[in-house]
Write an enzyme that holds these catalytic residues in place. Sequence first.
Site, PDB file in Angstrom:
ATOM      1  N   TYR A 526     -51.724  34.849 -68.403  1.00 53.14           N
ATOM      2  CA  TYR A 526     -50.752  35.678 -68.451  1.00 53.14           C
ATOM      3  C   TYR A 526     -50.005  35.390 -70.027  1.00 53.14           C
ATOM      4  CZ  TYR A 526     -46.797  35.099 -65.202  1.00 53.14           C
ATOM      5  OH  TYR A 526     -45.881  34.833 -64.172  1.00 53.14           O
ATOM      6  N   HIS A 527     -51.104  34.404 -70.221  1.00 55.16           N
ATOM      7  CA  HIS A 527     -50.415  34.092 -72.416  1.00 55.16           C
ATOM      8  C   HIS A 527     -50.731  35.185 -72.969  1.00 55.16           C
ATOM      9  CE1 HIS A 527     -49.183  30.021 -70.272  1.00 55.16           C
ATOM     10  NE2 HIS A 527     -48.343  31.015 -70.362  1.00 55.16           N
ATOM     11  N   PRO A 528     -51.182  36.433 -73.083  1.00 54.92           N
ATOM     12  CA  PRO A 528     -51.700  36.973 -74.501  1.00 54.92           C
ATOM     13  C   PRO A 528     -50.392  36.803 -75.697  1.00 54.92           C
ATOM     14  CG  PRO A 528     -50.066  38.542 -72.753  1.00 54.92           C
ATOM     15  CD  PRO A 528     -50.157  37.085 -72.441  1.00 54.92           C
TER      16      PRO A 528
END
Length: 613
Positions: A526-528
């Site tokens: 979860y590093h958008p």
Amino acid sequence: MRLQLFLGLVAIAVGWIIYKCRQSRITPIHVLNPAYDYIVVGSGSAGAVLANRLSKDPSNSVLLLEAGRECPSLADVPVAPAFLLQTESDWSYKTEPQHACCSIFKDKAMRWPSGKCFGGTSSINYMAYCRGNRHDYDDWAKKGCTGWSYRDVLPYFIKSENNLNEKNRKSGYHGTQGELYVSDVNTTLGSAVFVAAAKELNYPVIDVNGKKQLGVTETHQATVYRGHRWSTARAFLDPVQSRSNLHIADNAHVHRVIIENGRAVGVEMERGGKVIVVKAKKEVILSAGAIGSPQILLLSGIGPKAHLDSLGIPVVADLPVGENLQDHTFVFVDYYTNVTLGHSIETLESIETQLKYSLLGQGPLTMTGLAEGIGFFRTKWQQDNSADIQLHMLWILIGHTKKVDSRMVYNINPESWKPMEKAHEGKLGFSVMVTLLRPRSRGVLQLRSKDPRDQPIIDPKYFSAERDIDVYEEGIKITKKLASTNAFKQYDTKPVVYAVPHCQGLTYDSEEYWRCIIRSNVLTIYHPTGTCKMGAVDDPTAVVDPELRVKGIQGLRVADASIMPDVPAGNTNAPSIMVGEKAADLILGTNSVKDIPLPADIAAPEIISKVVF
């Protein structure tokens, strides 16, 4: 048994009283003014910093809007992030079905966590403090983002930080006066073994946020202070919430930016069941993250004309909002051992552990999730001298217990997960997260409808670029070499042969086997980023210019991970905080870092590692 239960309850009660006495919490304002000088949307990694810096001048009135509320107290326990996901503190986004991967997921769709509380994702993440590589920021500058080279942004990293490691404090690369505490993670035997294995292969031991990034670290660092999570809410909002010129509002879901005659003049939001409008005298700054900020822009009529026309939204500015979506993903590689290299679940649940944490803020519960050993590696596919693979060592087998697994968090199909649970039953071992740092694949975010309550369409298009799988293969090779060292052999380390339904019949350790495992088991870290891309004014792929101003619209900026042209080769919390710091200077026309000294060797090139697998 009754005595043990009684003592456990006493420990929790005493710890809770002590904790509440030393804990500060944000008190949101109930009645808003009709107008403010600055409106900041989102209280996350960048937004909290902006609210702090903009309101430092008492002549500036600032409104900070958060769609969520205060995070639960559990958020402050470093070992507990997984228990915060899929709760009211998480936006709980979900991707579209993926065509090139993700067969272990229900409908081939992956959940994407994102913080929905004060501090945003910094309040629910795994707290790793990794800035990325100097080449990341130099590449931004080369692509037209003037003022964003490593030399330009390093002072902002330093400004925010208060690093508690004495060696790091003296290195010149770290801050000692900032609000963001960064400390060494509590580690176990597993971390020491991981570092010893890397040394056997001639990898250097380094500070991953220092001069060099390639190598492993003995002191994995995180945003933790005295055993508790140190989110941006605690670092930047708690100390200044009493400022009379700063209003912090919770439960404020922004629907759109109000634009009149090419200028942002306010926001429309839903709060307390009512839709209200608040005006901005100077600027509106979107810091709602790589999902929230583009969604708000699109709802405001700023985005690709064809997409907006299809939904009947009047076009205010035809810009590539939502394009260039990037994300870091990882694949687990598991190993069995003859001893526990970390803490057992029984240790985590013991009264002694609970007492130690409740009363002293110490012990196993201060560990950041399950990860401790960390390293950055360069494969043959990486052209410049920077990492394209990151390894995290976890001191437990993922899937070993339902109390720490990721089925619900990631939307994994139980039928795909059961074989792993069964294989790990009664076994000891560890997991390695092989993380792809520089994905070539690019996705897109679009509106599902005109209704701001509808989650957007998120399509990361994982593995649309085949090269990503090639890099993963090389990362797994590095993992296998580490596991084959004497450091690991002494614990009878053996690889786990996955019983993944979609990969049955393939020969273990063959190229076909690993490519199947990669496609089936890939997960988001979860590093958008990248959905409101920063670039030169004449760059047709850019949404904001190097001063973070939305092109063609006055009084509107974006400041969060969405502006990053390419995802940094690290974790995204620290870079997002840096973006917030720099954005404040750009907005105010100041240079708050002019007196921050930089290390003398900042321009010196890294020495290329001689060990490249």
